[in-house]
Enzyme design. Sequence first.
Site, short mmCIF file in Angstrom:
data_model
loop_
_atom_site.label_atom_id
_atom_site.label_comp_id
_atom_site.label_asym_id
_atom_site.label_seq_id
_atom_site.Cartn_x
_atom_site.Cartn_y
_atom_site.Cartn_z
CB CYS A 290 42.85 -52.34 124.42
SG CYS A 290 42.52 -50.60 123.58
NE ARG A 319 39.58 -42.51 126.37
CZ ARG A 319 38.58 -43.29 126.41
NH1 ARG A 319 37.31 -43.03 126.34
NH2 ARG A 319 38.74 -44.59 126.73
CD GLN A 337 37.61 -46.73 130.16
OE1 GLN A 337 38.67 -46.65 129.46
NE2 GLN A 337 36.52 -47.12 129.43
CG ASP A 339 39.92 -50.33 130.43
OD1 ASP A 339 38.77 -50.47 130.24
OD2 ASP A 339 40.59 -49.77 129.87
CG HIS A 341 41.65 -54.99 127.53
ND1 HIS A 341 42.09 -54.00 128.46
CD2 HIS A 341 40.85 -54.42 126.53
CE1 HIS A 341 41.64 -52.72 128.00
NE2 HIS A 341 41.16 -52.92 126.84
CE LYS A 422 29.92 -48.36 121.63
NZ LYS A 422 30.49 -47.04 122.11
CG HIS A 468 38.39 -54.03 124.10
ND1 HIS A 468 39.45 -53.25 123.99
CD2 HIS A 468 38.26 -54.88 123.17
CE1 HIS A 468 40.22 -53.56 122.84
NE2 HIS A 468 39.50 -54.39 122.17
#
Length: 601
Positions: A290, A319, A337, A339, A341, A422, A468
């Site tokens: 992000c 991570r 991921q 992802d 945004h 979320k 997100h």
Amino acid sequence: MSDNREYFLSVYRHSLAHVMAKAVMEIFGKENVQIAIGPQIDDGFYYDFMLPRPIQTEDYKAIEDKMREILRRKEDWVCKEVSPAEALEIFKGQKYKEELIKDLPEGEKITIYYTGEDFVDLCRGPHVANSQELLNCAYKVKSASGSYWRGNEKNDQLQRIYMYAFPSKQELKEHLDFVKEAMERDHKKIGPEQELFMFDESAPGMPYWLPRGFKMYNAILNFWRELHDEYGYQEILSPVANHKKLWETSGHWGHYKENMFLVTNAYVDEESGEENIETDVEFALKPMNCPNAINVYKNGLHSYKELPLRYSETQVIHRKEKSGELNGLFRVQMFHQDDDHTFLTEDMIEDEISDIMDIAKFIYETFGLTYEAELSTRPDDFMGAPELWDSAEAALKKILDKKYGEGGYEINEGDGAFYGPKIDLKMKDCIGREWQMGTIQLDFQLPLNFDLKYVAADGSQKQPVMIHRAIFGSFERFIGILIENFKGVFPFWMSPYQVGIVPIRAEHNEYAKKVEKALRKAHIRVEADYSDENMKTKIKGFKKYKEPYIVIIGDKEAEEGTVSVNVRGNKQMNGLKLEDFVALCVKQAEERTLELIDSVE
């Protein structure tokens, strides 16, 4: 038990844990056993011990038999409240119980439970009144493994005995059947067997995608990209490491630093020859995409007419996880991921999230998966103003109410991300296991932290809202789930190789290469075996990888310009025109069907 099944399961399982502890002490001798803790878990319970020797597989039956003997004694269970001094005297010599007692807050109520007269445990309860209540329960030792006292590797290493426990023999049998099926589907077994991925000790929790697996990975990625192109997403690629200032602004440095890989500066002192490490960390590998998407947004000033702006990215992220928590592709330290945004105005939120839910539905249905939605609200460790959280949660509730009706989704209080609430998408696989995969997070806070702006219709500058969003969650975890869901027998469109070609003899190689070329030209993933091995050996090699179609090339096929096809599942299609077979493959690849076509109409 039906009215309060979960309550009774917890009481029965916890009570059986005490029975197992008593059985172990009787087997090994009370003076030789230190007992630790024994909580109930989803399919039974476990208990931790310090024992004079390691538990062996042959000990399992002895423990089960001793437990049955104890239950047949029909002993009363007696609860007593005691003082700390009394508790320490009762558990004198039991070091782990003594430690637990000494760590209790002052004034804490202490209760102990006797099972018969010769076994006592420190416990809050509740438990059964008499062992005869447990006589009809079914239980079986699952496994034994090492564990650290209180989960700290600096403490004593204990032995943990896991046990399945259910109210009836039938329920235990059904669960064991489920476990057997799950083990046969285990992606950690199937993945290496089919040469999809591997791990190496030099990079714990960081998968290597092997050539076969990477073909499947890319097939899924291409599907993802095609769909997102249709919805107007723009793909970006950003740095893997960023200066800590970025993570301080985003809040990750304060809320997520312990899960980040920090980049330190190591150098060798020229005079002493010793290695030195600078403790002032300047960079970190990104655990999230992000902040980098925000940097891309800030690259220019945007008009309201450009919104919503959707920046998707599948770049690698890292991570940190505890070594004991790593689990194949399900829990890794490096992953990709899916992802996105999205930057938009408040009045665009409902339509945008509705579109995201449609994308998720289409993706999951393509893989034959169903899902349910769950709303996660403000956690204790939240960032930003409570009123912004209230506004964001209200917006998500409105969307979910409209899409699923009031009560048509779960609410998970306090499980939101630190920067916003979320929607989590939880899906079930073919044997009923539930997985938390997709997530849609509404964020008013990071646009504020980074002072994001857009030019509104009246010429003023306003702050956008940020969404997100991930549908797979991560490619690695999603593919791990697919491996288990399909048991390594993948649909045609996502199979690493879709067609294997077997020329029977060397004189058939020329036509086999023509078949291979035709399939490759149609973008079908194909491999051929031109070795001198016999036909059965070649076919067996392709069957190992569960390839959808195995094309057999002999005299007749070469002369007539046809193919004979061994369809996965042992069905045959003989004498197909080459162009018809290519068209059949293309159809399945384009339509992404779940079932193999096994005939040409």
